[in-house]
Every structure is written in C-alpha cells, then in structure tokens.
Design an enzyme around this catalytic site. Structure first.
Site, PDB file in Angstrom:
ATOM      1  N   HIS A 262      53.685  43.901  11.721  1.00 38.14           N
ATOM      2  CA  HIS A 262      53.882  43.330  10.508  1.00 38.14           C
ATOM      3  C   HIS A 262      52.674  42.851   9.982  1.00 38.14           C
ATOM      4  O   HIS A 262      51.654  42.486  10.959  1.00 38.14           O
ATOM      5  CB  HIS A 262      55.047  42.516  10.266  1.00 38.14           C
TER       6      HIS A 262
ATOM      7  N   GLU B 287      51.939  40.022   8.518  1.00 37.37           N
ATOM      8  CA  GLU B 287      51.805  38.771   8.734  1.00 37.37           C
ATOM      9  C   GLU B 287      51.475  38.564  10.040  1.00 37.37           C
ATOM     10  O   GLU B 287      50.340  37.516  10.450  1.00 37.37           O
ATOM     11  CB  GLU B 287      53.100  37.870   8.699  1.00 37.37           C
TER      12      GLU B 287
ATOM     13  N   CYS C 236      59.920  37.890   7.563  1.00 35.18           N
ATOM     14  CA  CYS C 236      61.399  38.108   8.069  1.00 35.18           C
ATOM     15  C   CYS C 236      61.374  37.216   9.298  1.00 35.18           C
ATOM     16  O   CYS C 236      60.699  36.320   9.268  1.00 35.18           O
ATOM     17  CB  CYS C 236      61.357  39.667   8.740  1.00 35.18           C
TER      18      CYS C 236
ATOM     19  N   CYS D 194      58.451  37.028  11.581  1.00 36.99           N
ATOM     20  CA  CYS D 194      57.202  36.941  11.093  1.00 36.99           C
ATOM     21  C   CYS D 194      57.193  35.035  10.865  1.00 36.99           C
ATOM     22  O   CYS D 194      56.329  34.461  11.095  1.00 36.99           O
ATOM     23  CB  CYS D 194      56.961  37.312  10.073  1.00 36.99           C
TER      24      CYS D 194
END
Length: 170
Positions: A64, A66, A94, A97
């Site tokens: 992801h 992040e 999410c 993260c």
C-alpha cells in the site's frame, strides 16, 4: 507541577498543497493500473517519501502507498521512529496501514477520501485514536476529499467498463 499543554496549529492551505503531491502519486498509480492511492511524508518542511500503491506490480498485499512511504521515510531519516513527521494520503488508511502508522510513531495523518468499507481512522475503526496502544496520532480527514475520491471513482468505473470484471479491491 502542571502538565504543559501544547496547542497544535496547522495551515489548511499547506495541507492542500501537500495533498496535491500525494494526488500526483495517485495519478502515477492510475497510469500503472494500480488502485490510485498516493502517499507522501514530510519531516517538518522536508519531503522525505513519496509512494503509490504497487500491490499488482509487486504482487504484494502489503504494498500500500502508506507502507511504502513509511519504509522510504525510515530509510531517508535512518530511523524507524518517524516522530515529527506527517503522512498525507489520498485515501483513509486501512487497519494494516494504521497499525504501521502507530508502530512508526508518526505524529499526524492527513487523508483525503473517507473509506467506508475499510477505513481505520474513523470510518470502520479508529486505530489511531486507540489510547490502549503505545502511540496515537493526530488525524485530519477529508482534505481535498472530492478530488481524492474522484480519481478512485474514475479508476473503478474504467475497470468495470473495460473488461466487464469486478475491479480489484483497494
């Protein structure tokens, strides 16, 4: 002895300018066929990381924006402790993260679009405000939400129209 109270003031225009950088990273993801989420990390006024989703490219469920930005920032600052840093991301983080944000000890998270299905900064969960964890982070949500949401809507609309299949999940 009285506890010292620190009042944090943030410039909404500066948040928008930095979110625009994250949006450019999201556009890079879009061009690569990745879910268009972009993230940048600033240590004070210095941009120390810029990343976008790369789950498809790397075939890595943890890739992801992040997570990749946190890894870059830690390398740039030569420390896993990202105290004094702010993460700007185009979509509400999410749970994975948000957990990484806590572990990295980021001071602040600014995100664009809310994620009512997987958001862990106020939508579904609020990991960053959980006082039982060893760290909490200040959160500002909805910064440039329309722009951040629109790139996601366009991406998924194209995916649905392009091959008739259900789009990948973010």
């Amino acid at each position: 002895m009285e506890a010292e109270i620190r009042l944090r003031t943030h410039d909404p225009e500066l948040d928008k300018l930095r979110m625009q950088i994250a949006l450019r990273a999201a556009a890079d993801a879009y061009e690569e066929g990745e879910v268009p989420v972009g993230a940048v990390i600033f240590a004070g006024d210095e941009l120390v990381a810029k990343a976008h989703n790369q789950r498809e490219t790397l075939q890595d469920p943890t890739a992801h924006a992040e997570i990749l930005a946190i890894t870059q920032a830690a390398a740039a600052l030569e420390s896993w402790r990202l105290e004094g840093c702010t993460l700007y991301v185009t979509l509400e983080p999410c749970a994975m993260c948000a957990g990484a944000i806590v572990l990295a000890r980021l001071d602040r998270v600014v995100f664009g679009a809310w994620d009512p299905k997987a958001g862990a900064c106020g939508s579904v969960l609020n990991v960053l405000a959980c006082e039982r964890l060893n760290h909490t982070a200040e959160v500002a949500g909805g910064v440039m939400a329309d722009d951040c949401g629109e790139i996601l809507k366009c991406f998924f609309r194209e995916r649905r129209q392009g091959d008739g299949k259900s789009p990948v999940s973010s």
